[in-house]
Scaffold this motif. Structure first.
Motif, short mmCIF file in Angstrom:
data_model
loop_
_atom_site.label_atom_id
_atom_site.label_comp_id
_atom_site.label_asym_id
_atom_site.label_seq_id
_atom_site.Cartn_x
_atom_site.Cartn_y
_atom_site.Cartn_z
N TRP A 297 0.82 -1.21 0.00
CA TRP A 297 0.00 0.00 0.00
C TRP A 297 0.86 1.26 0.00
CZ3 TRP A 297 -4.46 -1.66 -1.36
CH2 TRP A 297 -4.90 -2.92 -0.94
N ARG A 298 0.32 2.29 -0.59
CA ARG A 298 0.97 3.58 -0.61
C ARG A 298 1.23 4.10 0.81
NH1 ARG A 298 3.53 5.35 -5.17
NH2 ARG A 298 2.40 4.64 -7.00
N ASP A 300 1.33 6.81 3.63
CA ASP A 300 0.64 8.04 4.00
C ASP A 300 1.71 9.04 4.42
OD1 ASP A 300 -0.72 10.12 5.32
OD2 ASP A 300 -2.38 8.79 5.86
N ARG A 344 -4.34 2.78 -7.74
CA ARG A 344 -3.72 4.03 -7.30
C ARG A 344 -3.24 3.96 -5.85
NH1 ARG A 344 -7.58 8.31 -5.46
NH2 ARG A 344 -9.42 7.27 -4.58
N HIS A 345 -3.64 2.93 -5.13
CA HIS A 345 -3.19 2.77 -3.75
C HIS A 345 -1.97 1.85 -3.63
CE1 HIS A 345 -6.24 4.83 -1.28
NE2 HIS A 345 -7.06 4.57 -2.28
N ASN A 374 -0.78 13.23 -2.25
CA ASN A 374 -0.88 12.10 -1.34
C ASN A 374 -2.04 12.27 -0.38
OD1 ASN A 374 0.29 10.76 1.47
ND2 ASN A 374 0.78 9.56 -0.35
N LEU A 377 -5.23 11.45 -2.17
CA LEU A 377 -5.39 9.99 -2.32
C LEU A 377 -6.05 9.38 -1.10
CD1 LEU A 377 -4.70 7.28 -3.77
CD2 LEU A 377 -2.53 7.32 -2.54
N PHE A 378 -5.55 9.70 0.07
CA PHE A 378 -6.08 9.09 1.29
C PHE A 378 -7.43 9.69 1.70
CE2 PHE A 378 -1.80 7.53 1.45
CZ PHE A 378 -1.93 6.28 2.06
N THR A 381 -10.43 7.76 -0.45
CA THR A 381 -10.47 6.30 -0.46
C THR A 381 -11.88 5.80 -0.16
OG1 THR A 381 -8.19 6.18 0.29
CG2 THR A 381 -9.53 4.20 0.56
N ARG A 562 -5.98 -4.77 3.44
CA ARG A 562 -5.91 -3.34 3.69
C ARG A 562 -5.44 -3.09 5.12
NH1 ARG A 562 -11.56 -2.71 2.47
NH2 ARG A 562 -11.59 -1.48 4.38
#
Length: 756
Positions: A297-298, A300, A344-345, A374, A377-378, A381, A562
């Motif tokens: 996962w990306r 944070d 994208r994650h 960033n 992105l979060f 979600t 996740r």
């Protein structure tokens, strides 16, 4: 210097190393060609890191099979039985990892165990009183020179002596303390060799410091490093730890003259508290593990920057991964079939290099847009929710987790209903995935054949397998799992809530790689998964056919879930889906059902002192939930392998299975005494030969192992089976080994062992 990583995946962007080593084993290429291909792979990996802006690039993290075996072999820790084969250094190395059988010579492989809390497996070296530890390899120096030739700023990497001693086996009275002086001399020689290359830093990995460290352990650590670091000369030593915190030795470690200390600040979040309470020396570099090396996962960036900004450190901080990137896939670049909201994650190994660069730019105030993107992105979600699944979990009661009647009563009922002989024989489930089997699956996946053609091929293979098992004389048969690509990926594909990569391969051991699915939403079963194949096989024979499932904890632990979900909730969802499958199998006449849980222990805290986190308190009930609804005369099996189970045997017994098969032969049956000492109640099938080796064990060898088992465990409690599934073996190896296994048990039965 601002960015580095602990290690990089070594299998290659397209699994080049897997294919090269397997071609060598099959005699398709020679050693020179294997070494040439390895050089290309290493160079490609170094260039990827260099182009990503990694300042200090690890060299020495490459391996043909396993880094732990590399360091043991490099320090002359090789058992005499392998030396006596008189092989080349490369073939002797592979003989230790895979076993050897040729020209009348046959030697078993060294034991293989799980690497801490990962699905990677390491080879366990052996120390005996005759072991002479000394540096005998210049492999690391040669790799450094290769890296320098292509302009790489190399950081030498080697597994440390403390972890080497803690994870090895000591036989015939040998003790770790016996080898301290020789190990010190060997590591000093290695540091001297490396120093002569001009490399500034040597990373010595000591993940065993994240276990509980006793006073005796700390004394061992001090004996080793007070001498090694003092004699390291101008070479700067980085003590690198990962997979947890070093609370027991932190104050000791920061006082030693290490140039740098690598700390996992994610799984080892306690390390942050240690820094806050005891400080961090200004004259040392903190290699801060802030990019997760075990998930996909990306990062944070806001959380990571807050973490770094709140560390009370005045000295130099280098951004680092939490552990080696060995445990994630190579790159997400070519994942063209994933939903966009999932893709994208994702950050695989190559993308995590980019994250280190992003964080570095943001910290230096050069890239506010990276932080803004960033955050978006979060903030955006969204994850799918299945209300029916949530309601079903809410409706569970304590009774749903308990099977009636109790196991002792079930054993009597099953003995009468199933009418099995003494020492029933079976396999763990899978049969060889031949080139034809893989081609059939590939042709169907690419729409080159119809579903009927695909099914017809698999049914023909199932029929062949059933006939062959009957001819051999096995008591409980399996359908062979020809329709399955992987024991976890296959089930994920049949369950709602999972998504899948095209090339998300992760090394499990040697040339073996798996492709873990991704858990994205609530999990549920949308249709039967294994019923059709099991019922088809059952209709071909009068013998019992075993249904085969992967358990809920293993499906979870061998997936990429996740990070924002509670693992016990997802495991319960998977358990309910599998419960429906088990009841469908039973309804369709399958009276023996195996639910594999090889990863049961994997997410148990490394420190026993942390076991009050209650991992087993929800993992064990999840397994019971899967099978608690079946009738008393349905026999539930499970299987576990390649991990340390001795100190959780009570929990394994609490799974309330009727039969459990263990990997045992590769570990020299060391588990048997633990079963006896723990008064283990479940019927057991200790594996009587190692399936991760190409060698075929003789009937006499297997018979000796069986006799060893039944001297200690009541005969009515013993099953006979291989260590694990046969998917990775050839058909000739598999059938020959099973034939010898049956010959061995027939000889045992003829010797008229009585029920005890």
């Amino acid at each position: 210097m601002t960015k580095t990583i602990v290690g990089f995946p070594r299998i290659g962007a397209e699994r080049e190393l897997k294919f090269a080593t397997e071609h060598y084993w099959k005699g398709k290429i020679d050693a020179e060609e294997l070494l040439a291909q390895a050089k290309v792979i290493k160079n490609d990996h170094w260039q990827v890191q260099k182009e990503a802006g990694i300042d200090l690039i690890p060299v020495g993290d490459f391996s043909f099979f396993d880094n732990f075996l590399d360091v043991a072999t490099g320090f002359n820790i090789v058992a005499d039985r392998y030396r006596q084969l008189n092989l080349s250094a490369l073939d002797e190395y592979f003989a230790q990892a895979r076993g050897y059988q040729k020209d009348g010579k046959t030697v078993k492989a060294l034991p293989m165990k799980k690497w801490f809390n990962t699905n990677y497996h390491y080879i366990v070296p052996e120390f005996t009183p005759t072991t002479e530890v000394r540096l005998v390899s210049d492999r690391l120096v040669k790799e450094i020179e290769e890296a320098q030739e292509v302009g790489v700023n190399a950081k030498a990497v080697v597994i440390g002596p403390y972890t080497l001693l803690k994870l090895s086996r000591f036989l015939d009275g040998a003790q770790p303390a016996d080898f301290v002086d020789d190990l010190v001399a060997a590591y000093v020689d290695l540091l001297t060799q490396v120093g002569q290359t001009g490399v500034e830093f040597v990373q010595i990995d000591e993940p065993a410091l994240t276990f509980d460290v006793s006073e005796t352990d700390q004394a061992l650590f001090d004996q080793l490093y007070d001498q090694i670091v003092a004699q390291s000369g101008s070479t700067k030593v980085i003590l690198q730890t990962y997979f947890g915190d070093i609370r027991d030795v932190y104050q000791d470690v920061i006082q030693k003259p290490f140039a740098g200390i690598g700390l996992d600040l994610l799984e080892g979040s306690e390390n942050i508290k240690l820094i806050q309470e005891y400080g961090f020396p200004q004259d040392k570099i903190l290699f801060a593990g802030v990019v997760n090396g075990k998930n996909v996962w990306r990062n944070d960036y806001t959380e990571t920057l807050d973490l770094l900004n709140n560390l009370p450190i005045d000295g130099e901080v280098v951004l680092n991964t939490s552990c080696s990137l060995l445990h994630v896939p190579y790159s997400a670049k070519n994942e063209s079939q994933l939903p966009k909201d999932v893709y994208r994650h994702l950050a695989f190994a190559v993308e995590k290099l980019g994250e280190l660069s992003d964080l570095d730019h943001i910290r230096q105030g050069h890239a506010d847009d990276l932080l803004t993107n960033n955050k978006v992105l979060f903030a955006t979600t969204k994850h799918p929710v299945n209300v029916a699944v949530q309601d079903r979990i809410s409706g569970l009661t304590e009774a749903d987790y308990h099977r009636l009647p109790d196991r002792q009563e079930r054993e009597k009922i099953q003995q009468e209903a199933l009418n099995l002989p003494l020492f029933p024989t079976t396999t763990i489930g899978s049969f060889p995935q031949t080139a034809e089997v893989r081609a059939n699956r590939r042709h169907y996946k690419h729409h080159e054949i119809t579903k009927d053609q695909y099914d017809q091929f698999n049914q023909e293979k199932i029929a062949e397998a059933i006939k062959k098992q009957e001819e051999l004389g096995l008591d409980v048969l399996v359908h062979g799992e020809y329709e399955r690509n992987d024991m976890v990926e296959y089930f994920g594909e049949k369950l709602d809530g999972f998504v899948f990569t095209q090339n998300g391969w992760v090394q499990s051991y040697g040339s073996r790689a798996v492709k873990p699915p991704i858990i994205w939403g609530d999990v549920s079963r949308v249709a039967p998964i294994t019923v059709a194949e099991s019922v088809f096989a059952n209709g071909l024979t009068d013998k019992l056919v075993k249904g085969m499932l992967t358990g809920p904890v293993t499906i979870f632990n061998w997936s990429f879930p996740r990070e924002d979900i509670k693992r016990e909730g997802v495991v319960t969802q998977i358990a309910l889906a599998l419960r429906d499958e088990v009841l469908d199998l039973e309804k369709n006449g399958i009276k023996i059902i195996q639910i594999d849980e090889p990863a049961l222990r994997e997410k148990l805290p490394l420190r026993q002192s942390d076991w009050n986190e209650k991992y087993l308190d929800w993992a064990v009930p999840a397994f019971r939930l899967v099978h608690s609804g079946v009738a008393a005369d349905t026999q539930i099996h499970t299987h576990m392998c390649y991990s340390e189970f001795s100190n959780i045997l009570t929990a394994i017994d609490d799974l309330d299975a009727d039969v459990i098969s263990f990997e045992a032969s590769r570990a020299d049956f060391t588990l048997i005494d633990d079963l006896v000492a723990n008064h283990f109640q479940t019927q057991v099938g200790p594996g009587v030969y190692d399936i991760h080796s190409p060698r075929v064990p003789a009937p006499s060898e297997i018979k000796n192992l069986i006799e060893e088992v039944i001297e200690k465990i009541p005969s009515r409690k013993v099953w006979i089976n291989p260590d694990c599934g046969l998917k990775t073996r050839s058909e000739s190896e598999s059938w020959a080994s099973l034939k010898n296994m049956i010959e061995a048990i027939q000889s045992i039965r003829e010797d008229a062992y009585e029920l005890s």
